[in-house]
Design a protein around this motif. Structure first.
Motif, short mmCIF file in Angstrom:
data_model
loop_
_atom_site.label_atom_id
_atom_site.label_comp_id
_atom_site.label_asym_id
_atom_site.label_seq_id
_atom_site.Cartn_x
_atom_site.Cartn_y
_atom_site.Cartn_z
N LEU A 192 -9.92 1.72 14.65
CA LEU A 192 -9.92 1.05 13.35
C LEU A 192 -11.17 1.37 12.53
O LEU A 192 -11.09 1.55 11.31
CB LEU A 192 -9.79 -0.46 13.55
CG LEU A 192 -8.49 -0.91 14.23
CD1 LEU A 192 -8.53 -2.39 14.55
CD2 LEU A 192 -7.29 -0.59 13.35
N ASP A 193 -12.34 1.46 13.18
CA ASP A 193 -13.55 1.78 12.44
C ASP A 193 -13.48 3.20 11.87
O ASP A 193 -13.93 3.45 10.74
CB ASP A 193 -14.79 1.66 13.35
CG ASP A 193 -15.17 0.21 13.60
OD1 ASP A 193 -14.53 -0.66 12.99
OD2 ASP A 193 -16.09 -0.05 14.38
N LEU A 194 -12.92 4.11 12.62
CA LEU A 194 -12.78 5.48 12.15
C LEU A 194 -11.79 5.56 10.98
O LEU A 194 -12.01 6.31 10.02
CB LEU A 194 -12.30 6.37 13.30
CG LEU A 194 -12.54 7.88 13.18
CD1 LEU A 194 -14.03 8.18 13.03
CD2 LEU A 194 -11.98 8.60 14.40
N ILE B 232 -6.81 0.69 3.20
CA ILE B 232 -5.85 1.25 4.16
C ILE B 232 -6.19 0.78 5.57
O ILE B 232 -5.30 0.48 6.37
CB ILE B 232 -5.83 2.78 4.06
CG1 ILE B 232 -5.10 3.20 2.79
CG2 ILE B 232 -5.18 3.41 5.29
CD1 ILE B 232 -4.98 4.68 2.58
N GLY B 233 -7.49 0.67 5.86
CA GLY B 233 -7.90 0.21 7.19
C GLY B 233 -7.36 -1.17 7.51
O GLY B 233 -6.86 -1.40 8.63
N ILE B 234 -7.41 -2.08 6.53
CA ILE B 234 -6.97 -3.45 6.82
C ILE B 234 -5.45 -3.53 6.99
O ILE B 234 -4.94 -4.39 7.71
CB ILE B 234 -7.47 -4.42 5.71
CG1 ILE B 234 -7.54 -5.84 6.27
CG2 ILE B 234 -6.58 -4.39 4.48
CD1 ILE B 234 -8.29 -6.81 5.37
N TYR B 235 -4.72 -2.59 6.37
CA TYR B 235 -3.27 -2.54 6.60
C TYR B 235 -2.97 -2.23 8.05
O TYR B 235 -2.11 -2.86 8.68
CB TYR B 235 -2.62 -1.50 5.68
CG TYR B 235 -1.23 -1.10 6.14
CD1 TYR B 235 -0.15 -1.96 6.01
CD2 TYR B 235 -1.00 0.14 6.76
CE1 TYR B 235 1.12 -1.61 6.47
CE2 TYR B 235 0.26 0.51 7.20
CZ TYR B 235 1.30 -0.37 7.05
OH TYR B 235 2.56 -0.03 7.51
N PHE B 236 -3.68 -1.24 8.61
CA PHE B 236 -3.44 -0.87 10.01
C PHE B 236 -3.95 -1.94 10.97
O PHE B 236 -3.39 -2.12 12.05
CB PHE B 236 -4.06 0.49 10.31
CG PHE B 236 -3.24 1.64 9.79
CD1 PHE B 236 -2.08 2.02 10.44
CD2 PHE B 236 -3.60 2.31 8.64
CE1 PHE B 236 -1.31 3.07 9.96
CE2 PHE B 236 -2.85 3.36 8.14
CZ PHE B 236 -1.69 3.74 8.80
#
Length: 886
Positions: free
Chosen positions: A262-264, A273-277
């Motif tokens: 997630l950090d990557l 986009i990170g928070i969607y995943f």
């Protein structure tokens, strides 16, 4: 030569200071590594091999009547970009693979980055954090196979951060100016400049922004570059290829069981986009527990199927075989024996058993835990990703070019004290009315199509019934494929096809009418589109399930007094075992079909488009042309790409929660789909789409409110499904109030639940034409027999069952809502350890800033000890005050 002159002009514009020795040495080392004539086609640098490409614009020279206007706009736009300090390098069309496309490569030098990092309030590291990461629990060692390597899961150490200030550069951990700002921050800064850069005055108005130029086809595309090719790591002097790392550790189907880096993802694509995943991964994890319980309920139904008293009576030739049922349609349909539905009754028991009530209550509590723990996950994420003091992304609040173009009025902004475009409400009311009418019309069209499918089922049922009766070769098929099941299956498939067709057209119409409303900002546009799309898809996907669950078989009347649709088609009846199996069939076909269709479309669509683009170029091989051309030939994710991903997930959430009492396997199907969905989304973002512009977000936004609304609605729908669609309440009423058999309390239930009708009372136009040797038939209801003085009126048991159903709904809703409120009260929105970490970080940040200012003050004051003591006391008092408030 012109490029170097441009660089010198830029340096004067932004008052470039003397280059530090460390940076100069690094410059020389890179220069030695670079050979102009042997530059890699995969390079992400300018021709000098030093300046990194942060953004790319492309355009094609055309010979249309407005080509001169477009060329003038580009010239002015690029001139103004250089004035802001950006450095540009243009690739001539003769060097491009198709021989038609120009590429404008953009580099943001250090001075531009530090200036706009301060403007955007980007937080950067000031000291490595002394707060340890969460320790491994005993269960984490069991989950070892699903863990990623530490260097992939945590690619960078944790830092205490502060908003960047160009006047405090010594405060920040700047080891290398070229890599201090990550590529996501760099492309975010460049896009911020591009979206505000003017390109001329037209019609007396100042025009600006890359979005307007893209809309007018002045530029054909604008995108940041991927780090490199996804199938191999980058070669020096290119930086580490995070795209390759993501492809290797995330965007692979063989890694379906692994956690996500997630950090990557956040570092590469940005927080939005990170928070969607993060949300999709968390939702999938929570589905695992619901899937386990749902599977256990299904297995219970499977194991008890052969010993179910109701099915045994229906299948018994001496009981169900002797019960003559009334015709299911007029004239064409014949009388039939109850044991012909033997297999259907067993299937119905799989989902309509004692565990149904337990699972409905469990899912009401599960959805509360899901939402409350998501609040905690979101709060932890805000801390880990430096979003605690997040302010709304400026790009979202920026005025849309379409809004500015349509505005003829201006008014003073109360905050900025500047004149800005303004559109009076009365000019937008007609479009709001048109928009509302269009949405209502399309939702009415969905209801109309559902009625059409009902008419299809009613008209086809008689055909299936007469065909199966007359054809002797279908005797074996009739044991498991009754006319009811055949009609239900074909009707559900037809309904699913209609849903996909309506959805295809409405997506385009909703985008068009939202544009016609002329929303002021991008945020308003997205909110308006979200409301339209969700309302329509809610009606489109769920209307058929609502019909089967709450309307089918509820208002059919009784033999001799049936209700008719449009005075022609007799209302649909449920199976003697209830309508739950039909609701399960409907739900399974729509849910499974949508998920398979969605995943295939998401995988095939960008793959086919990219193949076609490469086919049109001079070569089909991605290895033979430049990095910016490779990315140019990829599909654009688009500003609404994430919107449709969220919409798909929320619609699935509705299937899992709203009707889950009828189908305990729904969470399992959703779990399998989401495991595939995560890898499909990762694969297409990493390999098939251009890199998106990084943007911030601290939550899933309006979708969270929609999830809360569906969670509340799901309690009511599942309570009504158990009460009115399932057969569990009538069985319980019989068990406790009407059973006369002490050893086998459910014996006689089937006979008790069927009323008697005298065949002689059939109207001439409804009864079968052939005469029979029996005088009565049975039908599903609680009514007085023909020899009673109140014949065919509801008997007392009907009112007892109805009272029990209403009581169950009230009790279940109150129990589940009480538990929901208790859980919401007991579970804090922000975990205690996160609160402590936030306080610790704030305290340390204030201390570091205090020490920095104090040392700076000492240098400025020199040997004036009295003045120094005075300022030290003031600064220490400030620090103590800040500490006490925290």
């Amino acid at each position: 030569m012109s490029e170097s002159l441009s660089s010198r002009e830029t340096s004067f514009l932004i008052n470039e200071e003397t280059m530090p020795a460390k940076r100069y040495n690094l410059f020389l080392r890179r220069r030695l590594m670079f050979q102009r004539n042997q530059q890699s086609k995969d390079s992400i640098f300018f021709r000098d091999g030093i300046r990194q490409i942060d953004f790319v614009l492309s355009y094609v020279d055309d010979i249309k009547k407005d080509s001169e206007l477009k060329a003038e706009r580009r010239k002015e736009f690029e001139k103004n970009l250089r004035k802001t300090g950006l450095e540009l390098e243009i690739e001539d069309k003769r060097d491009s693979e198709d021989g038609r496309t120009y590429f404008v490569k953009i580099h943001a030098p250090w001075e531009v980055l530090v200036t706009y990092a301060e403007v955007l309030g980007i937080k950067m590291p000031i000291k490595e954090s002394d707060i340890p990461r969460p320790k491994h629990t005993p269960i984490s060692y069991v989950l070892g196979p699903v863990r990623l390597p530490q260097n992939v899961k945590y690619p960078h150490p944790e830092y205490f951060t502060a908003q960047f200030s160009r006047h405090r550069q010594e405060l920040f951990l700047i080891e290398d100016q070229a890599t201090f700002f990550p590529s996501s921050s760099r492309n975010r800064i460049v896009y911020y400049i591009l979206s505000r850069c003017p390109f001329g005055i037209e019609d007396g108005k100042k025009r600006f922004g890359i979005e307007r130029l893209l809309t007018s086809n002045t530029y054909s595309s604008a995108y940041p570059l991927h780090d490199g090719q996804y199938w191999k790591p980058s070669e020096p002097p290119n930086p580490a290829n995070e795209r390759y790392i993501l492809r290797k550790n995330w965007a692979r189907f063989s890694y379906f069981y692994k956690e996500q880096p997630l950090d990557l993802i956040k570092n590469y694509y940005g927080e939005k986009i990170g928070i969607y995943f993060v949300f999709l991964g968390y939702y999938t994890e929570m589905l695992f527990f619901a899937a386990i319980v749902g599977l256990a309920c299904f297995i219970y139904g499977l194991l008890s199927m052969e010993h179910n008293a109701c099915s045994m009576e229906i299948c018994d030739p001496e009981i169900g075989g002797q019960m003559i049922m009334c015709p299911l349609c007029d004239q064409v349909c014949d009388y039939w024996r109850l044991n012909s539905t033997c297999l259907a009754s067993k299937f119905s028991h799989l989902f309509d058993n004692e565990s149904t009530v337990f699972f409905a209550i469990f899912m009401g509590i599960w959805v509360t835990l899901f939402l409350e723990f998501w609040k905690q996950r979101q709060a932890r994420l805000e801390y880990e990703w430096d979003l605690v003091d997040f302010e709304e992304e400026q790009q979202q609040l920026q005025l849309r070019p379409e809004f500015e173009a349509m505005c003829k009025h201006r008014k003073l902004n109360a905050v900025t004290k500047e004149m800005e475009p303004y559109m009076p409400l009365y000019t937008r009311i007609p479009w709001y009315c048109f928009s509302g009418a269009t949405v209502t019309l399309w939702m009415s069209l969905v209801v109309t199509s559902m009625v059409a499918v009902i008419v299809y089922r009613l008209s086809v049922f008689a055909t299936f019934a007469s065909f199966m009766e007359s054809d002797a070769s279908l005797k074996q098929v009739k044991s498991f494929l009754t006319p009811q099941i055949a009609t239900s299956l074909t009707g559900s498939c037809l309904n699913f096809i209609v849903i996909l067709i309506l959805n295809f057209f409405y997506e385009r119409i909703s985008a068009w009418i939202t544009k016609m409303e002329i929303p002021r900002t991008y945020q308003e546009y997205e909110s308006s589109l979200t409301l339209k799309m969700f309302l329509f898809q809610f009606v489109n996907f769920y209307s058929a399930c609502f019909y089967v669950a709450f309307f089918k078989g509820k208002f059919v009347g009784y033999p001799g007094e049936y209700t008719y649709l449009f005075n022609e088609w007799r209302g649909e009846e449920c199976d003697p075992g209830g309508c739950l199996i039909e609701l399960t069939t409907q739900l399974t076909i729509i849910m499974t079909g949508k998920q398979i269709f969605g995943n295939v479309k998401e995988a095939i669509y960008p793959l086919a488009l990219n193949w076609w683009r490469r086919r049109k170029a001079r070569t089909n091989s991605e290895k033979l042309y430049s990095r910016w051309e490779q990315d140019h030939d990829l599909e654009s994710f688009g500003p609404l790409g994430l919107f449709y991903e969220y919409l798909e997930t929320v619609i699935q959430f509705g299937f899992v929660t709203l009707f889950v009492a009828s189908f305990p396997l729904a969470p399992l199907l959703a779990l399998i789909n989401n495991i595939v969905e995560i890898r499909v989304d990762a694969w297409k973002l990493t390999t098939q789409y251009r890199r998106t512009v990084a943007s911030k977000a601290h939550s899933i936004g309006v979708w969270q409110d929609i999830l809360y609304g569906m969670a509340v609605l799901s309690v009511a729908t599942n309570a009504f499904i158990v009460a009115f669609t399932s057969d569990i309440i009538p069985r319980l009423v019989y068990y406790y109030a009407y059973s006369t058999n002490a050893t086998q309390p459910m014996r006689g239930y089937v006979n008790n639940s069927l009323s008697v009708f005298l065949i002689a009372d059939f109207p001439n136009h409804t009864a079968p034409s052939e005469t029979r040797d029996f005088i009565t038939c049975r039908y599903r209801d609680y009514r007085h027999p023909p020899d009673d003085e109140n014949k065919y009126f509801h008997n007392m048991q009907f009112w007892h069952v109805l009272a029990a159903k209403m009581t169950f709904i009230i009790v279940m809703e109150h129990v589940v809502f009480l538990v929901k409120f208790l859980l919401a009260w007991m579970i804090p929105d922000v975990p205690k350890d996160v609160v402590e970490r936030i306080k610790r970080e704030k305290l340390m940040t204030i201390k570091i800033l205090h020490d920095f200012e104090l040392n700076k003050l000492k240098e400025n004051l020199g040997i004036n000890s009295d003045e120094l003591a005075k300022h030290v006391m003031i600064e220490e008092n400030k620090a103590q005050l800040a500490k006490s408030t925290i």
